[in-house]
Design a protein around this motif. Sequence first.
Motif, PDB file in Angstrom:
ATOM      1  N   ARG A  62     -88.600 -59.304 -90.515  1.00  0.00           N
ATOM      2  CA  ARG A  62     -88.804 -58.124 -89.654  1.00  0.00           C
ATOM      3  C   ARG A  62     -88.733 -56.895 -90.540  1.00  0.00           C
ATOM      4  N   GLY A  63     -89.797 -56.102 -90.497  1.00  0.00           N
ATOM      5  CA  GLY A  63     -89.890 -54.947 -91.378  1.00  0.00           C
ATOM      6  C   GLY A  63     -89.941 -53.641 -90.610  1.00  0.00           C
ATOM      7  N   ILE A  64     -89.845 -52.557 -91.365  1.00  0.00           N
ATOM      8  CA  ILE A  64     -89.896 -51.210 -90.785  1.00  0.00           C
ATOM      9  C   ILE A  64     -91.166 -50.508 -91.264  1.00  0.00           C
ATOM     10  N   ILE A  65     -91.774 -49.738 -90.370  1.00  0.00           N
ATOM     11  CA  ILE A  65     -93.078 -49.100 -90.630  1.00  0.00           C
ATOM     12  C   ILE A  65     -92.877 -47.694 -91.186  1.00  0.00           C
ATOM     13  N   ILE A  66     -93.658 -47.387 -92.231  1.00  0.00           N
ATOM     14  CA  ILE A  66     -93.730 -46.026 -92.785  1.00  0.00           C
ATOM     15  C   ILE A  66     -95.168 -45.550 -92.661  1.00  0.00           C
ATOM     16  N   ILE A 235     -93.703 -32.319 -77.920  1.00  0.00           N
ATOM     17  CA  ILE A 235     -94.552 -32.693 -76.781  1.00  0.00           C
ATOM     18  C   ILE A 235     -95.518 -33.843 -77.109  1.00  0.00           C
ATOM     19  N   TYR A 236     -95.776 -34.089 -78.390  1.00  0.00           N
ATOM     20  CA  TYR A 236     -96.530 -35.287 -78.765  1.00  0.00           C
ATOM     21  C   TYR A 236     -96.359 -35.523 -80.267  1.00  0.00           C
ATOM     22  N   ARG A 237     -96.770 -36.686 -80.691  1.00  0.00           N
ATOM     23  CA  ARG A 237     -96.692 -37.075 -82.104  1.00  0.00           C
ATOM     24  C   ARG A 237     -98.109 -37.292 -82.619  1.00  0.00           C
ATOM     25  N   LEU A 238     -98.365 -36.840 -83.855  1.00  0.00           N
ATOM     26  CA  LEU A 238     -99.689 -36.974 -84.447  1.00  0.00           C
ATOM     27  C   LEU A 238     -99.570 -37.770 -85.745  1.00  0.00           C
ATOM     28  N   VAL A 239    -100.260 -38.915 -85.792  1.00  0.00           N
ATOM     29  CA  VAL A 239    -100.332 -39.731 -87.014  1.00  0.00           C
ATOM     30  C   VAL A 239    -101.605 -39.331 -87.739  1.00  0.00           C
ATOM     31  N   THR A 240    -101.455 -38.775 -88.945  1.00  0.00           N
ATOM     32  CA  THR A 240    -102.580 -38.135 -89.613  1.00  0.00           C
ATOM     33  C   THR A 240    -103.335 -39.048 -90.578  1.00  0.00           C
ATOM     34  N   ASN A 241    -102.917 -40.308 -90.715  1.00  0.00           N
ATOM     35  CA  ASN A 241    -103.589 -41.210 -91.640  1.00  0.00           C
ATOM     36  C   ASN A 241    -103.436 -42.641 -91.128  1.00  0.00           C
ATOM     37  N   GLU A 242    -104.510 -43.418 -91.233  1.00  0.00           N
ATOM     38  CA  GLU A 242    -104.450 -44.801 -90.757  1.00  0.00           C
ATOM     39  C   GLU A 242    -103.867 -45.763 -91.788  1.00  0.00           C
ATOM     40  N   SER A 243    -103.611 -45.287 -92.992  1.00  0.00           N
ATOM     41  CA  SER A 243    -102.930 -46.115 -93.988  1.00  0.00           C
ATOM     42  C   SER A 243    -101.441 -46.137 -93.670  1.00  0.00           C
ATOM     43  N   TRP A 244    -100.826 -47.286 -93.770  1.00  0.00           N
ATOM     44  CA  TRP A 244     -99.409 -47.410 -93.448  1.00  0.00           C
ATOM     45  C   TRP A 244     -98.772 -48.482 -94.306  1.00  0.00           C
ATOM     46  N   SER A 245     -97.459 -48.490 -94.356  1.00  0.00           N
ATOM     47  CA  SER A 245     -96.715 -49.443 -95.178  1.00  0.00           C
ATOM     48  C   SER A 245     -95.631 -50.103 -94.348  1.00  0.00           C
ATOM     49  N   ASP A 293     -98.782 -52.574 -98.345  1.00  0.00           N
ATOM     50  CA  ASP A 293     -99.568 -51.409 -97.922  1.00  0.00           C
ATOM     51  C   ASP A 293    -100.808 -51.891 -97.185  1.00  0.00           C
ATOM     52  N   LEU A 294    -101.029 -51.327 -95.993  1.00  0.00           N
ATOM     53  CA  LEU A 294    -102.126 -51.754 -95.121  1.00  0.00           C
ATOM     54  C   LEU A 294    -103.027 -50.571 -94.788  1.00  0.00           C
ATOM     55  N   LYS A 295    -104.289 -50.891 -94.456  1.00  0.00           N
ATOM     56  CA  LYS A 295    -105.248 -49.863 -94.066  1.00  0.00           C
ATOM     57  C   LYS A 295    -105.892 -50.149 -92.717  1.00  0.00           C
ATOM     58  N   ARG A 296    -105.407 -51.176 -92.040  1.00  0.00           N
ATOM     59  CA  ARG A 296    -105.949 -51.542 -90.720  1.00  0.00           C
ATOM     60  C   ARG A 296    -104.805 -51.839 -89.766  1.00  0.00           C
ATOM     61  N   TYR A 297    -105.144 -51.851 -88.474  1.00  0.00           N
ATOM     62  CA  TYR A 297    -104.252 -52.263 -87.379  1.00  0.00           C
ATOM     63  C   TYR A 297    -103.095 -51.298 -87.114  1.00  0.00           C
ATOM     64  N   MET A 298    -103.118 -50.106 -87.701  1.00  0.00           N
ATOM     65  CA  MET A 298    -102.023 -49.174 -87.460  1.00  0.00           C
ATOM     66  C   MET A 298    -101.957 -48.740 -86.006  1.00  0.00           C
ATOM     67  N   ILE A 299    -103.131 -48.573 -85.353  1.00  0.00           N
ATOM     68  CA  ILE A 299    -103.159 -48.101 -83.968  1.00  0.00           C
ATOM     69  C   ILE A 299    -102.438 -49.081 -83.048  1.00  0.00           C
ATOM     70  N   GLN A 300    -102.575 -50.387 -83.319  1.00  0.00           N
ATOM     71  CA  GLN A 300    -101.906 -51.389 -82.475  1.00  0.00           C
ATOM     72  C   GLN A 300    -100.392 -51.280 -82.562  1.00  0.00           C
ATOM     73  N   TYR A 301     -99.886 -50.662 -83.626  1.00  0.00           N
ATOM     74  CA  TYR A 301     -98.432 -50.536 -83.810  1.00  0.00           C
ATOM     75  C   TYR A 301     -97.977 -49.079 -83.760  1.00  0.00           C
ATOM     76  N   ILE A 302     -98.814 -48.222 -83.177  1.00  0.00           N
ATOM     77  CA  ILE A 302     -98.516 -46.791 -83.234  1.00  0.00           C
ATOM     78  C   ILE A 302     -97.220 -46.437 -82.511  1.00  0.00           C
ATOM     79  N   ASN A 303     -96.839 -47.208 -81.494  1.00  0.00           N
ATOM     80  CA  ASN A 303     -95.604 -46.929 -80.763  1.00  0.00           C
ATOM     81  C   ASN A 303     -94.467 -47.874 -81.140  1.00  0.00           C
ATOM     82  N   ASN A 304     -94.631 -48.554 -82.282  1.00  0.00           N
ATOM     83  CA  ASN A 304     -93.577 -49.427 -82.808  1.00  0.00           C
ATOM     84  C   ASN A 304     -93.063 -48.883 -84.132  1.00  0.00           C
ATOM     85  N   ARG A 305     -91.792 -49.066 -84.380  1.00  0.00           N
ATOM     86  CA  ARG A 305     -91.231 -48.741 -85.692  1.00  0.00           C
ATOM     87  C   ARG A 305     -90.939 -50.018 -86.473  1.00  0.00           C
TER      88      ARG A 305
END
Length: 435
Positions: A62-66, A235-245, A293-305
């Motif tokens: 189980r990992g943590i998202i950055i 009032i909202y959160r903005l993720v500015t890049n689809e690359s994630w770790s 380091d990933l460049k896909r599927y970030m949207i599916q985990y946007i509300n997960n840490r």
Amino acid sequence: MAGKRRSGNVVKMKRKNSKVTGFFLILFAIYILLQGTLSMTKDHVSIYEVTEKKIADDNLVRGIIIRNEKLVNSDQEGYINYYVADGTKVGARTKIYSIDQTGQIYNQLANADTGEIKLNAQNTSDIRSEISSYKAAYSMSNFGETYNFKYNLDNTISELTNARLLDNVTKILKEQGGESSFQFGSAGESGIVSYTSDGLENLDMNTITAKTFENTSDDPKQLRKTESVKAGSPIYRLVTNESWSVVFPLSKEQFKNIQQEKTVTVTLKKIQAKVTPQVTTFTMDGGYYARIDLKRYMIQYINNRYLDLEIKMNDEAGLKIPKSSILQKEFYKIPVDYVVTGQSGDTIVKAVYKKNGSVDYEPCDTTILSFDDGTSQAEGEEKKEKYCYIPADDFKVGTEISTDTLGSSLFRLSETEKLDGVYCCNKGYCEFRPV
């Protein structure tokens, strides 16, 4: 009346010796009994049909998202309406929300008729998917998921009304000639919108510690509210890049295994997606960790840490056979140079000594098993040595074999090894194959 005349051609039959017959019957019974006993006590030969499978060490972590994200705060107090659904990609000028300081336009929007909204096939599928996911994961011990389900369902439905709501705002502002207490808020930069926050938006590699992994449960806070918000409130959160770790802890054994690989196969358990990212290992506070380091599927985990990963290591493909099928067979170990290519394939040339003292070198049909076995040092360099194995049943101890039919170089068969293997019957006859 004259009586019937008897025929004189009556032949008497000799009676067989019953003792001899009984003796043979007893022998036959003993034979049947012995065969039955041997049949029950001897090892039975069974043929198994096996298929090719992949065997691998699956490691669930189980990992943590950055990710690159930030909270956007309200610059004034008022009532908010949102026009973009959660998880939507937006441009810098996209209208995300509107804020009404007096609440007059907000109330008019709440009472406005949005008209009939028709669901298309995708809308219906999204709603059914949310309901199915909730039913599958429902637990009486985790009632908090009910609020998340309500939020997700509201978000799916609000996506249908956002365009109609924005039209109503434009219409009201036009009728009233504008309103100084009412204003729109845009993203300012492109990104993906989310209406949840867990307080870890500033997380990066420099702030991760061993304590980060003590509690790995998602606990998002809902940012979308129906009541008035204060100035400076998020009032909202903005993720500015689809690359994630993703950073995750490892055991010492996992750490050693994963260090040997430049890339690993990882399954994202929530969406069952397989990826092969590069992996970076490091130690921290006496513990072992890795980052992908990933460049896909970030949207599916946007509300997960936090997320569950399945890491596949030591991946091997082959035939999975029963352990009871494995047996040992004795082989001679010979250098690969003594395998000669003949007309019908690879063969062994055997020295045959005749009574008159002459020697013939004859090719012999036999099974040849090839392996890479060990290394040797040659002028400071490591050199691979290849060996072959031939069945000990086919040659007597001391038999000499040659590299050619001229007897240029001879090798005496003496060293034997027992190899584990199975018999394969695909060709209609049994063929030994090492395992």
